[in-house]
Motif scaffolding. Structure first.
Motif, PDB file in Angstrom:
ATOM      1  N   HIS A   1      -0.941  37.051  75.501  1.00  0.00           N
ATOM      2  CA  HIS A   1      -1.281  36.512  76.829  1.00  0.00           C
ATOM      3  C   HIS A   1      -2.612  37.115  77.313  1.00  0.00           C
ATOM      4  O   HIS A   1      -3.492  36.399  77.800  1.00  0.00           O
ATOM      5  N   HIS A   2      -2.736  38.410  77.140  1.00  0.00           N
ATOM      6  CA  HIS A   2      -3.936  39.098  77.600  1.00  0.00           C
ATOM      7  C   HIS A   2      -5.185  38.661  76.808  1.00  0.00           C
ATOM      8  O   HIS A   2      -6.244  38.391  77.389  1.00  0.00           O
ATOM      9  N   ILE A   3      -5.036  38.564  75.491  1.00  0.00           N
ATOM     10  CA  ILE A   3      -6.146  38.128  74.630  1.00  0.00           C
ATOM     11  C   ILE A   3      -6.592  36.717  75.038  1.00  0.00           C
ATOM     12  O   ILE A   3      -7.781  36.424  75.125  1.00  0.00           O
TER      13      ILE A   3
ATOM     14  N   GLU B   1      -2.893  45.048  82.572  1.00  0.00           N
ATOM     15  CA  GLU B   1      -2.253  44.425  81.404  1.00  0.00           C
ATOM     16  C   GLU B   1      -2.248  45.388  80.218  1.00  0.00           C
ATOM     17  O   GLU B   1      -1.272  45.478  79.480  1.00  0.00           O
ATOM     18  N   HIS B   2      -3.363  46.121  80.060  1.00  0.00           N
ATOM     19  CA  HIS B   2      -3.391  47.127  78.989  1.00  0.00           C
ATOM     20  C   HIS B   2      -2.384  48.233  79.274  1.00  0.00           C
ATOM     21  O   HIS B   2      -1.774  48.778  78.358  1.00  0.00           O
ATOM     22  N   HIS B   3      -2.231  48.550  80.533  1.00  0.00           N
ATOM     23  CA  HIS B   3      -1.296  49.598  80.912  1.00  0.00           C
ATOM     24  C   HIS B   3       0.140  49.235  80.504  1.00  0.00           C
ATOM     25  O   HIS B   3       0.876  50.052  79.953  1.00  0.00           O
TER      26      HIS B   3
ATOM     27  N   MET C   1     -16.189  48.734  77.316  1.00  0.00           N
ATOM     28  CA  MET C   1     -16.446  47.353  77.750  1.00  0.00           C
ATOM     29  C   MET C   1     -16.177  47.138  79.239  1.00  0.00           C
ATOM     30  O   MET C   1     -17.030  46.643  79.975  1.00  0.00           O
ATOM     31  N   TYR C   2     -14.969  47.514  79.673  1.00  0.00           N
ATOM     32  CA  TYR C   2     -14.626  47.241  81.076  1.00  0.00           C
ATOM     33  C   TYR C   2     -15.523  48.001  82.062  1.00  0.00           C
ATOM     34  O   TYR C   2     -16.069  47.382  82.988  1.00  0.00           O
ATOM     35  N   PRO C   3     -15.712  49.326  81.886  1.00  0.00           N
ATOM     36  CA  PRO C   3     -16.589  50.014  82.852  1.00  0.00           C
ATOM     37  C   PRO C   3     -18.029  49.519  82.830  1.00  0.00           C
ATOM     38  O   PRO C   3     -18.651  49.396  83.891  1.00  0.00           O
TER      39      PRO C   3
ATOM     40  N   GLU D   1      -6.308  35.275  77.956  1.00  0.00           N
ATOM     41  CA  GLU D   1      -7.053  35.332  79.223  1.00  0.00           C
ATOM     42  C   GLU D   1      -8.473  35.832  79.015  1.00  0.00           C
ATOM     43  O   GLU D   1      -9.417  35.325  79.618  1.00  0.00           O
ATOM     44  N   GLU D   2      -8.611  36.842  78.168  1.00  0.00           N
ATOM     45  CA  GLU D   2      -9.958  37.357  77.912  1.00  0.00           C
ATOM     46  C   GLU D   2     -10.825  36.266  77.286  1.00  0.00           C
ATOM     47  O   GLU D   2     -11.954  36.044  77.712  1.00  0.00           O
ATOM     48  N   GLU D   3     -10.271  35.615  76.280  1.00  0.00           N
ATOM     49  CA  GLU D   3     -11.093  34.650  75.537  1.00  0.00           C
ATOM     50  C   GLU D   3     -11.346  33.369  76.330  1.00  0.00           C
ATOM     51  O   GLU D   3     -12.447  32.816  76.261  1.00  0.00           O
TER      52      GLU D   3
ATOM     53  N   LEU E   1     -11.691  50.976  73.117  1.00  0.00           N
ATOM     54  CA  LEU E   1     -13.031  50.375  73.240  1.00  0.00           C
ATOM     55  C   LEU E   1     -13.187  49.618  74.557  1.00  0.00           C
ATOM     56  O   LEU E   1     -14.220  49.712  75.225  1.00  0.00           O
ATOM     57  N   GLU E   2     -12.159  48.876  74.924  1.00  0.00           N
ATOM     58  CA  GLU E   2     -12.262  48.087  76.159  1.00  0.00           C
ATOM     59  C   GLU E   2     -12.156  48.972  77.400  1.00  0.00           C
ATOM     60  O   GLU E   2     -12.962  48.853  78.327  1.00  0.00           O
ATOM     61  N   ASN E   3     -11.165  49.848  77.410  1.00  0.00           N
ATOM     62  CA  ASN E   3     -10.957  50.679  78.606  1.00  0.00           C
ATOM     63  C   ASN E   3     -12.089  51.663  78.857  1.00  0.00           C
ATOM     64  O   ASN E   3     -12.447  51.934  80.002  1.00  0.00           O
TER      65      ASN E   3
HETATM   66 FE   LIG Z   1      -8.287  43.672  76.827  1.00  0.00          FE
END
Ligand SMILES: [Fe+2]
Ligand SMILES: [Fe+2]
Length: 166
Positions: free
Chosen positions: A111-113, A77-79, A56-58, A115-117, A51-53
């Motif tokens: 960590h990634h979550i 980070e997803h990678h 959301m992100y694009p 940063e997003e939030e 969903l994000e890749n």
């Molecule tokens: Fe994400």
């Protein structure tokens, strides 16, 4: 009316955090539980990453070019998480490295979550209108219907495979 994209993604984060805690709480003896919860984590993460890749992100990158650096960092980070997932999939609790691998995956995703939030979502909420966020929310909800649930499905790790093979 469609849910706001950020609300929707935060619900996913909450579900993942719950699974992370279940994994950690299952004691050293509860190997089968850890195995089952790890499969659930992989499934949730596969859907969420898609969903994000793919959406959301694009979309945010297109509408809000000033957050492009954050988007690029998120892809990386997803990678890393995708690579860990690919290594974790064939493992079972019988593997010596299974719990360690899953723990590193959890730490990375937490960590990634975070940063997003804490950092990224507030910038996106500031930069986009409620209508735009609801429109992306509707796209996310639709994408969720057809999202891959297993990382080995071709649409799931497309970006990872592209990055590794290309
Ligand atoms: Fe994400
Ligand atoms: Fe996320």
């Amino acid at each position: 009316m469609a849910k706001d994209a950020i609300v929707l993604l935060k619900e996913d984060h909450k579900a993942m955090r719950k699974l992370f805690r279940q994994f950690e709480k299952a004691g050293a003896d509860a190997k089968a539980t850890k195995d089952r919860v790890a499969r659930q984590i992989i499934e949730e993460l596969t859907v969420h990453t898609y969903l994000e890749n793919e959406c959301m992100y694009p979309e945010v990158r297109r509408l809000l070019p000033e957050v492009e650096d954050d988007v690029l960092e998120s892809y990386e980070e997803h990678h890393v998480a995708d690579l860990l997932v690919m290594e974790l999939v064939p493992m079972t609790w019988k593997d010596e490295r299974f719990v360690a691998k899953a723990t590193v995956l959890i730490e990375n995703v937490e960590h990634h979550i975070e940063e997003e939030e804490q950092d990224w979502f507030p910038k996106v909420r500031e930069g986009l209108s409620r209508t735009q966020l609801r429109e992306i929310g509707a796209e996310l909800a639709a994408a969720k219907e057809t999202a891959p649930r297993r990382p080995e499905q071709p649409s799931a790790l497309k970006k990872t495979l592209d990055a590794v093979i290309a």
